[in-house]
Design an enzyme around this catalytic site. Structure first.
Site, PDB file in Angstrom:
ATOM      1  N   VAL A 158       1.332  -3.613   3.899  1.00  0.00           N
ATOM      2  CA  VAL A 158       1.477  -4.890   4.552  1.00  0.00           C
ATOM      3  C   VAL A 158       2.783  -5.686   4.307  1.00  0.00           C
ATOM      4  O   VAL A 158       2.983  -6.721   4.942  1.00  0.00           O
ATOM      5  CB  VAL A 158       0.241  -5.815   4.566  1.00  0.00           C
ATOM      6  CG1 VAL A 158      -1.076  -5.057   5.106  1.00  0.00           C
ATOM      7  CG2 VAL A 158      -0.144  -6.115   3.127  1.00  0.00           C
ATOM      8  N   TYR A 214      -4.693  -2.263  -9.821  1.00  0.00           N
ATOM      9  CA  TYR A 214      -4.193  -1.939  -8.258  1.00  0.00           C
ATOM     10  C   TYR A 214      -3.385  -3.050  -7.687  1.00  0.00           C
ATOM     11  O   TYR A 214      -2.296  -2.763  -7.126  1.00  0.00           O
ATOM     12  CB  TYR A 214      -5.758  -2.143  -7.507  1.00  0.00           C
ATOM     13  CG  TYR A 214      -5.646  -2.113  -6.034  1.00  0.00           C
ATOM     14  CD1 TYR A 214      -5.279  -1.109  -5.468  1.00  0.00           C
ATOM     15  CD2 TYR A 214      -5.847  -3.506  -5.265  1.00  0.00           C
ATOM     16  CE1 TYR A 214      -5.015  -1.292  -3.892  1.00  0.00           C
ATOM     17  CE2 TYR A 214      -5.642  -3.542  -3.787  1.00  0.00           C
ATOM     18  CZ  TYR A 214      -5.274  -2.323  -3.428  1.00  0.00           C
ATOM     19  OH  TYR A 214      -5.208  -2.421  -1.941  1.00  0.00           O
ATOM     20  N   SER A 216       0.682  -1.213  -0.026  1.00  0.00           N
ATOM     21  CA  SER A 216       0.086   0.098  -0.016  1.00  0.00           C
ATOM     22  C   SER A 216       0.909   1.143  -0.128  1.00  0.00           C
ATOM     23  O   SER A 216       0.477   2.495  -0.290  1.00  0.00           O
ATOM     24  CB  SER A 216      -0.901   0.117   1.249  1.00  0.00           C
ATOM     25  OG  SER A 216      -1.941  -0.739   0.889  1.00  0.00           O
ATOM     26  N   LYS A 273       0.119   3.214  -2.915  1.00  0.00           N
ATOM     27  CA  LYS A 273      -0.871   4.175  -3.092  1.00  0.00           C
ATOM     28  C   LYS A 273      -0.463   5.549  -3.293  1.00  0.00           C
ATOM     29  O   LYS A 273      -1.221   6.505  -3.823  1.00  0.00           O
ATOM     30  CB  LYS A 273      -1.842   3.939  -2.038  1.00  0.00           C
ATOM     31  CG  LYS A 273      -2.399   2.700  -1.968  1.00  0.00           C
ATOM     32  CD  LYS A 273      -3.172   2.413  -0.644  1.00  0.00           C
ATOM     33  CE  LYS A 273      -3.849   0.894  -0.758  1.00  0.00           C
ATOM     34  NZ  LYS A 273      -4.437   0.408   0.258  1.00  0.00           N
ATOM     35  N   TYR A 316      -4.150   3.910   8.330  1.00  0.00           N
ATOM     36  CA  TYR A 316      -5.515   3.503   8.509  1.00  0.00           C
ATOM     37  C   TYR A 316      -5.785   3.783   9.747  1.00  0.00           C
ATOM     38  O   TYR A 316      -5.942   4.890  10.195  1.00  0.00           O
ATOM     39  CB  TYR A 316      -5.716   1.829   8.162  1.00  0.00           C
ATOM     40  CG  TYR A 316      -4.805   1.514   6.761  1.00  0.00           C
ATOM     41  CD1 TYR A 316      -5.265   2.052   5.706  1.00  0.00           C
ATOM     42  CD2 TYR A 316      -3.848   0.882   6.999  1.00  0.00           C
ATOM     43  CE1 TYR A 316      -4.658   1.778   4.483  1.00  0.00           C
ATOM     44  CE2 TYR A 316      -3.105   0.453   5.678  1.00  0.00           C
ATOM     45  CZ  TYR A 316      -3.817   0.962   4.667  1.00  0.00           C
ATOM     46  OH  TYR A 316      -2.973   0.557   3.322  1.00  0.00           O
TER      47      TYR A 316
END
Length: 312
Positions: free
Chosen positions: A261, A191, A64, A67, A243
């Site tokens: 992760v 993605y 991630s 992103k 998050y």
């Protein structure tokens, strides 16, 4: 004057001895095989000096963290029109939560949640071909880092496609609300390939330099984004980059940061440093256990927190 190389070396040595290393992500099979004893750190200053220690040159799946780069590309493609489809608020939810999409009519809370990043991937895809869109991201990150050795780990991408049932649910749910222009399968293919980028700490810190220096790659002077946009991306990293652990990261570290992760974290000390850490063991919220600890110690020894008084 701070001896950054000594600080970085000392932190890496401390992390080697840390007893609580977290738990490696096991729902993506290639990530489950990564040695939990690994730790790397890279710190790059605006003058180009690089301070690295541990496994700083070992590639890992950035997941991630990608992103940040996808958002940068999408903002370049559609500008602030992006915010009609993705919010800018912290979620307080897990990275793969579907709960808020029902009440918020298929609009993800921010671009760093899985749902938000899938919408960003859909925007990047536009009406183009999937392979071309994936290739554009790879070229972009290679250009930011100045390193053609960066690659996409196809084994990781396949594993994510084979087990990404929740992500498929997120994508189909948003498509039902009209917030995906392309079939869910195509947006998800983009993605998962972004998430499967493999980079070392040194490469990742190099790729993040433009966020340290107001949108400009310092060694070339090439502008990637405007200073205002760099500032806003950093703001989103600070408030949403971890998050439901974003508040804890701001409290303990006090820098814009984005986790993955795979155990990587990209952190930015604006005007001062681009930092990447990697340790594959995760805490209960899916963020690198030792990566956060290492950044906390780095900030304590350098005073780089954005909340430090100027000149203090």
């Amino acid at each position: 004057m701070q001896d950054l190389s000594r600080i970085v070396t000392d932190i890496a040595a401390e992390m080697r001895e840390a007893p609580d290393r977290g738990t490696v992500a096991d729902y993506i099979e290639p990530l489950a095989r990564v040695d939990p004893s690994r730790f790397g750190i890279a710190v790059i200053a605006p003058d180009g000096s690089e301070h690295v220690a541990g496994d700083a040159d070992m590639p890992f799946s950035i997941q991630s963290v990608s992103k940040v780069f996808a958002l940068t590309l999408a903002l370049g493609a559609v500008g602030d029109q992006l915010w009609k489809r993705v919010g800018r608020e912290p979620s307080g939810s897990a990275f793969n939560s579907i709960v808020q999409l029902e009440t918020e009519h298929g609009i993800p809370r921010n671009p760093f949640l899985n749902a938000g990043a899938i919408v960003v991937s859909d925007i990047l895809l536009g009406r183009g071909e999937t392979a071309e869109t994936i290739g554009e991201m790879l070229r972009f990150v290679r250009g930011l880092a100045g390193d053609e050795a960066i690659f996409i780990d196809e084994a990781v991408a396949r594993a994510e496609q084979d087990t990404g049932f929740r992500n498929m649910a997120l994508a189909n749910y948003m498509r039902a609300f009209g917030n995906l222009a392309n079939p869910a399968e195509r947006a998800l293919r983009v993605y998962v390939h972004h998430c499967a980028l493999a980079m070392s700490c040194r490469q990742l810190a190099r790729a993040g330099r433009f966020l340290m220096t107001g949108g400009v790659i310092p060694e070339t002077g090439h502008s990637i984004v405007s200073p205002q946009r760099a500032r806003r991306i950093n703001a989103l990293m600070l408030t949403c980059g971890h998050y439901d652990g974003s508040g804890e990261f701001a409290y303990r570290v006090g820098l814009p940061g984005k986790s993955g992760v795979g155990g990587g974290i990209l952190a930015i000390a604006p005007g001062t440093a681009s930092i990447a850490v990697w340790s594959p063991g995760l805490n209960e919220r899916g963020n690198s256990q030792l990566g956060m600890l290492a950044l906390e110690r780095l900030v304590a020894r350098t005073g780089w927190s954005v909340f430090e008084p100027r000149g203090g």
